[in-house]
Design an enzyme around this catalytic site. Structure first.
Site: not given
Length: 384
Positions: A284-285
């Site tokens: 995840e970013i």
């Protein structure tokens, strides 16, 4: 020539003559009725939009190899790692690749979190790998362990049933603790209070490509809230009542749901049922403010009261994905198609120009994007 036909030809001739006369004597009429203008109007009306990731990253975001970007163009972000002391070797594999492919240029800080204190050996081995700031944090007990409100007899029976049916992690309490923590608590840790964005990294993952631009700045400048590389279907046996809980929340809090949201990624019938698509949250970013928002905080509290993290085996991947889809606009969810990534057993391998520009070492033919179990096509269809 038959009389009716003569009249048709005569009328056409008059119309064409008037058209050409007006075209030459009235400039505005000529522009409006020109073939090129009509073609452009047709093209504009018939063109379908494309997913945002098909627009390349602007060249001015790229930083030359082996140079450090100006500090004035850094986002307020950190790389976040949830790990146990015994995960050290796997973390070193992931972190070394993260440094070599990206962070030795950009030097974003690391935040390591654990439910027990990190050993000095763990800390020393980790800090040797980077010139960036590294912080180590202890997770509060109430954020990690199964809450007292859970009926342990009921939860134990659920675990036993899942084990009998060979559900992955079906009998594990620590796995459930991790899913609940990632769903509703990691962003509340004091070490993350000062940050706005995060990149989640896990043990034993692979980063295949050099990344000479800052994805955090893409998130910041383009107002993105959630970024992913792999999307797929959730294991139905782990979430039998999750969607019912989601629908209940939506019905009770319609004002908290974001317009232009990504419900179409989650449901094929306007929200009546869940198609089980989710973003694989081991990568995840994202924006920490998304999880800190009123909508998501209330959403998590609603789910937590249902007890599904323990009575079933709700994962943080579907919970985050549903949260992002409900509380962000669809154009604020970004597919990082140029970040090569593998978490067993799936991988995203960039294609074409992105593969060569990133000097990726994955085989382009080994790419999960449009396999039958991938949900990327559903993400794409939201923008069609």
């Amino acid at each position: 020539m038959m009389t009716p036909m003569r009249y048709v030809v005569l009328v056409l001739a008059i119309v064409i003559s008037i058209h050409y006369l007006l075209s030459f004597t009235h400039e505005g009429y000529g522009e409006v009725t020109s073939i090129s203008n009509l073609r452009n109007q047709w093209s504009a009306g018939s063109t379908t939009s494309a997913p945002p990731y098909t627009t390349p990253v602007p060249e001015d975001y790229y930083v030359p190899d082996n140079s450090t970007p100006p500090s004035s163009r850094r986002a307020n972000a950190a790389i976040v790692v949830l790990a146990r002391n015994r995960d050290l070797n796997g973390i070193i594999v992931s972190m070394k690749q993260m440094e070599d492919r990206f962070n030795k240029q950009f030097r974003y800080p690391y935040v390591f979190l654990n439910e027990e204190a990190f050993t000095e050996d763990f800390k020393n081995r980790i800090t040797e790998l980077t010139d960036a700031v590294v912080e180590f944090g202890l997770i509060p007990r109430e954020h990690w362990f199964q809450p007292d409100s859970i009926d342990e007899e009921k939860a134990a029976a659920a675990r036993e049933d899942m084990q009998k049916n060979n559900v992955i992690y079906g009998g594990s309490v620590p796995y459930r603790n991790m899913c609940r923590f990632n769903s509703g608590f990691f962003y509340r840790h004091p070490l993350l209070d000062k940050y706005k964005y995060y990149w989640r990294v896990e043990p034993d993952v692979k980063f295949f490509c050099d990344l000479h631009y800052d994805p955090f700045l893409i998130m910041q400048d383009q107002n993105k809230l959630y970024g992913f590389t792999v999307s797929l279907y959730e294991y139905e046996a782990t979430i039998p009542t999750l969607w019912a809980a989601v629908k209940e929340f939506i019905q009770e809090n319609p004002d908290l749901i974001t317009p232009e949201n990504a419900m179409a990624f989650l449901s094929d019938d306007g929200g009546e049922t869940y198609n089980r698509c989710h973003f694989w949250s081991n990568f995840e970013i994202g924006s920490l403010d998304l999880w800190r928002s009123e909508g998501y905080m209330k959403f998590f509290e609603h789910l937590d009261k249902k007890g599904g993290f323990y009575y079933e085996r709700w994962g943080d991947a579907p919970v985050h994905s549903i949260g992002a889809a409900l509380f962000a606009r669809k154009d604020q969810i970004h597919f990082f198609n140029d970040i090569g990534y593998r978490h067993e057993p799936f991988q995203h391998c960039p294609q074409g120009e992105a593969h060569s520009r990133g000097k990726c070492w994955c085989d382009p033919k080994q790419n999960f994007d449009y396999e039958w179990y991938s949900c990327l096509n559903r993400y794409d269809k939201m923008f069609a």
